[in-house]
Design a protein around this motif. Structure first.
Motif, short mmCIF file in Angstrom:
data_model
loop_
_atom_site.label_atom_id
_atom_site.label_comp_id
_atom_site.label_asym_id
_atom_site.label_seq_id
_atom_site.Cartn_x
_atom_site.Cartn_y
_atom_site.Cartn_z
N THR A 157 30.85 40.89 47.59
CA THR A 157 31.56 39.89 47.14
C THR A 157 32.13 39.41 48.49
O THR A 157 32.27 40.05 49.49
CB THR A 157 32.66 40.06 46.59
OG1 THR A 157 33.63 41.32 46.79
CG2 THR A 157 32.44 40.56 45.06
N LEU A 158 32.12 37.93 48.78
CA LEU A 158 32.43 37.02 49.90
C LEU A 158 33.87 37.35 50.34
O LEU A 158 34.83 37.23 49.20
CB LEU A 158 32.23 35.72 49.76
CG LEU A 158 31.89 34.85 50.88
CD1 LEU A 158 31.05 35.27 52.06
CD2 LEU A 158 32.02 33.42 50.39
N THR A 159 34.17 37.83 51.32
CA THR A 159 35.62 37.88 52.00
C THR A 159 36.24 36.60 52.25
O THR A 159 35.81 35.73 52.26
CB THR A 159 35.80 38.70 53.29
OG1 THR A 159 35.10 37.97 54.23
CG2 THR A 159 34.97 40.10 53.04
N LYS A 160 37.60 36.55 52.15
CA LYS A 160 38.35 35.36 52.37
C LYS A 160 37.92 34.75 53.79
O LYS A 160 37.92 33.63 53.79
CB LYS A 160 39.94 35.71 52.38
CG LYS A 160 40.86 34.69 52.46
CD LYS A 160 42.26 35.15 52.53
CE LYS A 160 43.18 34.07 52.91
NZ LYS A 160 44.54 34.54 52.86
N ASP A 161 38.05 35.75 54.88
CA ASP A 161 37.52 35.06 56.16
C ASP A 161 36.41 34.40 56.34
O ASP A 161 35.88 33.26 56.85
CB ASP A 161 37.75 36.18 57.37
CG ASP A 161 39.26 36.92 57.54
OD1 ASP A 161 39.98 35.79 57.12
OD2 ASP A 161 39.35 37.75 57.92
N ALA A 162 35.32 35.15 55.49
CA ALA A 162 33.86 34.39 55.61
C ALA A 162 33.83 33.27 54.89
O ALA A 162 33.14 32.13 55.31
CB ALA A 162 33.04 35.38 54.78
N ALA A 170 37.53 28.28 48.47
CA ALA A 170 37.51 28.58 47.06
C ALA A 170 36.42 29.64 46.80
O ALA A 170 36.38 30.28 45.72
CB ALA A 170 37.33 27.46 46.35
N PHE A 171 35.46 29.94 47.52
CA PHE A 171 34.48 31.05 47.39
C PHE A 171 34.75 32.58 47.70
O PHE A 171 34.14 33.56 47.39
CB PHE A 171 33.22 30.73 48.20
CG PHE A 171 32.54 29.44 47.66
CD1 PHE A 171 32.06 29.51 46.04
CD2 PHE A 171 31.77 28.67 48.33
CE1 PHE A 171 31.35 28.20 45.68
CE2 PHE A 171 31.03 27.44 48.12
CZ PHE A 171 30.84 27.16 46.52
N ALA A 172 35.96 32.68 48.16
CA ALA A 172 36.46 34.25 48.53
C ALA A 172 36.66 34.87 47.28
O ALA A 172 36.69 34.29 46.06
CB ALA A 172 37.87 33.94 49.02
N GLY A 173 35.95 36.06 47.48
CA GLY A 173 35.69 36.69 46.16
C GLY A 173 34.49 36.51 45.19
O GLY A 173 33.97 37.31 44.20
N ALA A 174 33.65 35.78 45.68
CA ALA A 174 32.32 35.33 44.89
C ALA A 174 31.39 36.37 44.92
O ALA A 174 31.24 37.07 46.20
CB ALA A 174 32.12 34.07 45.35
N PHE A 175 30.85 36.71 43.87
CA PHE A 175 29.88 37.87 43.91
C PHE A 175 28.48 37.14 44.29
O PHE A 175 27.86 36.34 43.79
CB PHE A 175 29.52 38.16 42.43
CG PHE A 175 28.18 38.98 42.21
CD1 PHE A 175 28.25 40.32 42.82
CD2 PHE A 175 27.31 38.82 41.30
CE1 PHE A 175 27.19 41.08 42.69
CE2 PHE A 175 26.06 39.53 41.36
CZ PHE A 175 26.24 40.76 41.76
N VAL A 176 28.01 37.64 45.46
CA VAL A 176 26.84 37.41 46.25
C VAL A 176 25.56 37.90 45.74
O VAL A 176 24.44 37.46 45.49
CB VAL A 176 26.82 37.34 47.75
CG1 VAL A 176 25.65 36.95 48.50
CG2 VAL A 176 28.31 36.54 48.18
#
Length: 192
Positions: A157-162, A170-176
């Motif tokens: 999952t995408l980190t807040k910083d990334a 808004a993509f923070a926590g998105a399943f990659v």
């Protein structure tokens, strides 16, 4: 505009871009040497249109993008395993929302901290240290089932910083996608 039609259009465009990237001939350097093993990430198909059309992601050699059986995946050669840290060559290049250039390279899957970290350059400026790009978590179903893995598997999952660096907080926590880390000689699926 109909949201289903928009997603379908993006998915078709994304699939075409991935097919074109996968069809490009690879040099001997781009193919990499898998003597140390390989990590493969099966991408979340719902995120592929955003990766391809919005963020214009491309692999940095010897990383590879392919779509066997129509399923988009990235893979990177393993260069070193030291304890529970697995290092890789290659990387990814993105165009952040709003423009610019973001490159993440020399990935480390760190089973001690639970993050995939990378060396990072934003608009040509090297960011200090390593940046947490993805949080490692449980494998998630992709197209109805978890991808097979003969090594150590983890959901990414995408980190807040990334997400912030990509211009898309808004993509923070998105399943990659789901990663499968297979060091050379390790086909038992154990991480110890």
């Amino acid at each position: 505009m109909n949201r289903t039609r928009t997603w379908a259009g993006l998915a078709v465009a994304g699939a075409l871009a991935i097919t074109a990237a996968a069809a490009a001939p690879a040099s001997a350097h781009e193919r990499g040497d898998d003597a140390g093993g390989r990590t493969t990430v099966v991408l979340n198909p719902e995120l592929v249109p955003t990766l391809v059309n919005t963020l214009k992601v491309t692999p940095i050699a010897p990383g590879r993008l392919s779509a066997p059986g129509g399923v988009a995946q990235l893979s990177f050669p393993i260069t070193e395993v030291e304890g529970k840290v697995v290092s890789h060559s290659g990387g990814l290049r993105f165009t952040p929302v709003g423009g610019g250039d973001l490159r993440i390279t020399r990935f480390d899957v760190n089973l001690n901290t639970g993050y995939l970290t990378a060396k990072t350059r934003l608009n040509g400026t090297k960011l200090p240290g390593r940046v947490n790009i993805f949080a490692l978590g449980p494998v998630q179903a992709i197209s109805g089932s978890a991808p097979a893995c003969a090594g150590v598997a983890a959901g990414l999952t995408l980190t807040k910083d990334a997400a912030k660096a990509l211009g898309a907080p808004a993509f923070a926590g998105a399943f990659v996608g789901d990663a499968c880390v297979v060091p050379a000689g390790d086909e038992r699926g154990e991480d110890d």
